[in-house]
Design an enzyme around this catalytic site. Structure first.
Site, PDB file in Angstrom:
ATOM      1  N   ASP A  56     -25.897  64.221 -10.362  1.00 11.11           N
ATOM      2  CA  ASP A  56     -25.668  63.344  -9.210  1.00 11.11           C
ATOM      3  C   ASP A  56     -26.132  63.993  -7.906  1.00 11.11           C
ATOM      4  O   ASP A  56     -26.881  63.393  -7.135  1.00 11.11           O
ATOM      5  CB  ASP A  56     -24.188  62.967  -9.110  1.00 11.11           C
ATOM      6  CG  ASP A  56     -23.680  62.260 -10.360  1.00 11.11           C
ATOM      7  OD1 ASP A  56     -24.499  61.636 -11.058  1.00 11.11           O
ATOM      8  OD2 ASP A  56     -22.471  62.347 -10.637  1.00 11.11           O
ATOM      9  N   GLU A 172     -18.469  56.552 -11.692  1.00  9.53           N
ATOM     10  CA  GLU A 172     -17.354  57.371 -11.223  1.00  9.53           C
ATOM     11  C   GLU A 172     -16.355  56.530 -10.429  1.00  9.53           C
ATOM     12  O   GLU A 172     -15.150  56.726 -10.534  1.00  9.53           O
ATOM     13  CB  GLU A 172     -17.857  58.541 -10.377  1.00  9.53           C
ATOM     14  CG  GLU A 172     -18.558  59.615 -11.172  1.00  9.53           C
ATOM     15  CD  GLU A 172     -18.878  60.856 -10.355  1.00  9.53           C
ATOM     16  OE1 GLU A 172     -19.175  61.884 -10.977  1.00  9.53           O
ATOM     17  OE2 GLU A 172     -18.840  60.782  -9.114  1.00  9.53           O
TER      18      GLU A 172
END
Length: 275
Positions: A56, A172
């Site tokens: 990420d 997430e």
């Protein structure tokens, strides 16, 4: 797709599966434009992001660097720059991945802030921690680490008149897998709406090495379990989370876990409660 799947996907602005390479490239361009506009609208020229060694921050970091390079070329203003920050707690167990990420990103500037002394200093001052069982104390201090990392990034951004980038994405966000006012705090979140496999696809397209693109995701906040996989914390895999968000069938167990976790973590995705 169930009504809850559709409702949650809409709330998180989930991007549909990439139909082809053109759709992937279009998303990259959309997010580059977003990053550039955030800087322009704020009247600022510096971006700051903590680099962990995961896909990420790797992806967001490379996009940030590309954006400031393009802004320099477009405007002739060399003040545009990206600062990549390492924020280890002592010695990070996967430091080699973090260093490999930095080599791939090729940031204008690199900075390191070791947060260990700050975390320890705070822990010594908070006697409430002494009453906790070891595992609970470790969990609480994990959130402290995330919050101190964000304080460090905002400090660097403030000192350089810049903006802090966050790495939150839909896979997430749906699980509330971020620390409130920690890694959940930022000025802009260019990966928002993407699921995990889309973040990986963008990283792959940008040229990131496979060992970083497909690395097992970890938050690495707990001392007692360094390198604990995200999926172990979730109770479901990212493949199942991605499928859920894209309206595909998942097992009853995975469905129940994702919906329950989404509902229980709603407070993380909204502004503070007010009368």
């Amino acid at each position: 797709m169930s009504n809850r799947q559709a409702e949650i996907a809409a709330a998180l602005n989930v991007v549909p599966p990439f139909a082809d390479q053109a759709a992937l490239i279009a998303q990259i361009e959309l997010r580059k434009t977003f990053i550039k506009n955030c800087l322009k609208n704020a009247g600022l020229k510096v971006l700051v992001l903590g680099i962990s060694g995961g896909v990420d921050s790797l992806t967001a970091g490379r996009l940030a660097q590309i954006c400031v390079e393009e802004l320099r070329a477009e405007t002739g203003d060399d003040a545009y720059r990206f600062i990549a920050v390492r924020l280890p707690h002592g010695v990070q167990h996967d430091e080699h991945d973090a260093q490999a990420s930095l080599r791939f990103i090729r940031a204008d500037e690199e900075s390191t802030v070791n947060i260990a002394d700050s975390v320890l200093g705070l822990a010594k001052q908070v006697s409430d921690l002494d009453k906790l069982p070891a595992a609970r104390r470790d969990f609480v201090l994990g959130n402290v680490k995330a919050r101190i990392r964000m304080v460090a990034q905002f400090t660097i951004a403030n000192a350089n008149n810049g903006l802090v980038i966050g790495t939150d994405h839909a896979a997430e966000a749906v699980m509330g897998f971020f620390t409130k006012f920690g890694d959940g705090a930022c000025d802009l979140a260019p990966l928002s709406g993407l699921v995990k496999n889309q973040v990986r696809a963008i990283a792959k397209h940008l040229g990131a090495p496979d060992d970083l693109v497909f690395k097992v995701p970890t938050a690495d906040l707990e001392e007692l379990r360094p390198g604990k996989p995200d999926e172990e914390s979730h109770g479901v895999t990212y493949e199942e989370i991605d499928a859920f968000l894209h309206g595909k069938p998942v097992s009853d167990e995975a469905y129940a876990i994702i919906v329950r976790t989404y509902d229980n973590s709603q407070h993380k995705r909204v502004m503070p409660f007010a009368p």
